[in-house]
Design an enzyme around this catalytic site. Sequence first.
Site, mmCIF file in Angstrom:
data_model
loop_
_atom_site.group_PDB
_atom_site.id
_atom_site.type_symbol
_atom_site.label_atom_id
_atom_site.label_comp_id
_atom_site.label_asym_id
_atom_site.label_seq_id
_atom_site.Cartn_x
_atom_site.Cartn_y
_atom_site.Cartn_z
ATOM 1 N N THR A 45 18.951 37.502 43.600
ATOM 2 C CA THR A 45 19.868 37.949 44.657
ATOM 3 C C THR A 45 21.319 37.858 44.212
ATOM 4 O OG1 THR A 45 18.284 37.104 46.279
ATOM 5 C CG2 THR A 45 20.525 37.562 47.068
ATOM 6 N N HIS A 436 54.319 23.858 39.079
ATOM 7 C CA HIS A 436 55.148 24.582 40.062
ATOM 8 C C HIS A 436 55.592 25.919 39.468
ATOM 9 C CE1 HIS A 436 58.126 25.234 43.187
ATOM 10 N NE2 HIS A 436 58.988 25.550 42.244
#
Length: 459
Positions: A45, A436
């Site tokens: 699946t 960052h």
Amino acid sequence: MSATAENTFDIVILGGGSGGYACALRAAELGLSVALVEKGKLGGTCLHLGCIPTKALLHAAEVADTAREGEQFGVKTTFESVDMSGVNAYKDGVVGRLYKGLQGLVKSKSIEYVEGEGRLVAKNVVEVAGRQLVGKNVVLATGSYAKSLPGLDIGGRIMTSEQALFLDHVPSRVVVLGGGVIGVEFASVFKSFGSEVTIVEALPRLVAAEDEAISKQLERSFRKRKINFKTNVKFSGATQSDDVVQVSLESGETIEADLLLVAVGRGPVTAGLGYEEAGVTVDRGFVLANERCQTNVEGIYAVGDIVPGLQLAHRGFAQGIFVAEQVAGLNPPVIDEMGIPRVTYCEPEIASIGYTEAQAREKFGEIETYDYNLGGNGKSQILGTAGFVKLVRQKDGPVVGVHMIGSRMGEQVGEAQLIYNWEALPSDVAQLIHAHPTQNEALGEAHLALAGKPLHAHA
Ligand SMILES: Cc1cc2nc3c(=O)[nH]c(=O)nc-3n(C[C@H](O)[C@H](O)[C@H](O)COP(=O)(O)OP(=O)(O)OC[C@H]3O[C@@H](n4cnc5c(N)ncnc54)[C@H](O)[C@@H]3O)c2cc1C
């Protein structure tokens, strides 16, 4: 028929999906002899009808949205249309490449791959294509199918995810029955492709298995995207003609659409496969297995979607690997079901691990929570997405739940699962430096705040 050496294996695996093939690969790596029986396509699946094709559609959906939204970033783009033959070619190309790779992988190991529909004919024998494969151990891994509701026949304009993956056009109006993971992912795709979408959900909220705050934020975002949804409302019936499908609700309302997508969950594929005759305990079709994936019959294991619990490919992989190692005598540590990461790939994405706030309160009594809003996260602002990272911790103890929502936040589940599975304290994570500007930083900031030293956040 007597067992011959060429038909006798350390492990016979019934089903070549995520659970079954992972077990076969690991067992072969460990030097065990393995037979893997598959009636359809290796990969099951997940590869052919689940994870991979749906995520390809979701990526095409993101591209469509990007084309629409260029102006917001000062880039002049126009969205023309979605060409489903092109989308399907792209999606099938991805699936095809992975399928080829997986076939090559199985071929490269000494795994006896047997094509055909297998059946358990004795506690250690799988019969397939006129052959009897005898396993010192047998692994049941026959997976799941898309369920419907009583009286709701699949066909024509009424379909499950299985047919919806192969549409040759974008339907104008879609009703999605079920606001769980598969329902919201398809709703998201259809909306981005240009359909008018209405989700019908019987429970009080979308993605009801998630933390309540996540459902609220998803509903807010879907409202903004003009994805209609009705919660707390039950479906009562559907009729279809050549042109249209009429969906009736118990509230008396009728919704007209071009397509009804039935996404009401997945049932186990176990009927008629000889499991019960072999003495295996089955409950409402699911095979019951203990934390070591053993059924009540010695030597018979069960993995993946046929075992009650999260129906996720990576749970199947982990259980398959676990069984191979168990049979090889490695005594692997048991799998903590709460430590399995969960991602829902709609827009915005949802990622979570561990306990929701409500579950944690019930399990641990005193808890603390913290919501870090992506409004304070530079990268999320650059992307123009809204959402949050919510942490749940035991009072003065480790983080026991991480719940995130926002564009691309699925990618953050990796660190979240380390935090949960290593039972980290907020202060442990707070001292790690997060780059960052990244969305990953939002996880760092949430832990800084929960550790009592918020940076870009109000305490
Ligand atoms: C639309 C959709 C999207 C999904 N998205 C995700 C996602 O993003 N992430 C995620 O983790 N999970 C996702 N899933 C769930 C994931 O696909 C399943 O959890 C996973 O495939 C389960 O693996 P399994 O091995 O238990 O079963 P399956 O993958 O179903 O494999 C079972 C295999 O057994 C074979 N089989 C069955 N009976 C017999 C038999 N008698 N003889 C021989 N072979 C047999 C079948 O042909 C099949 O290949 C999604 C599912 C769907 C439907």
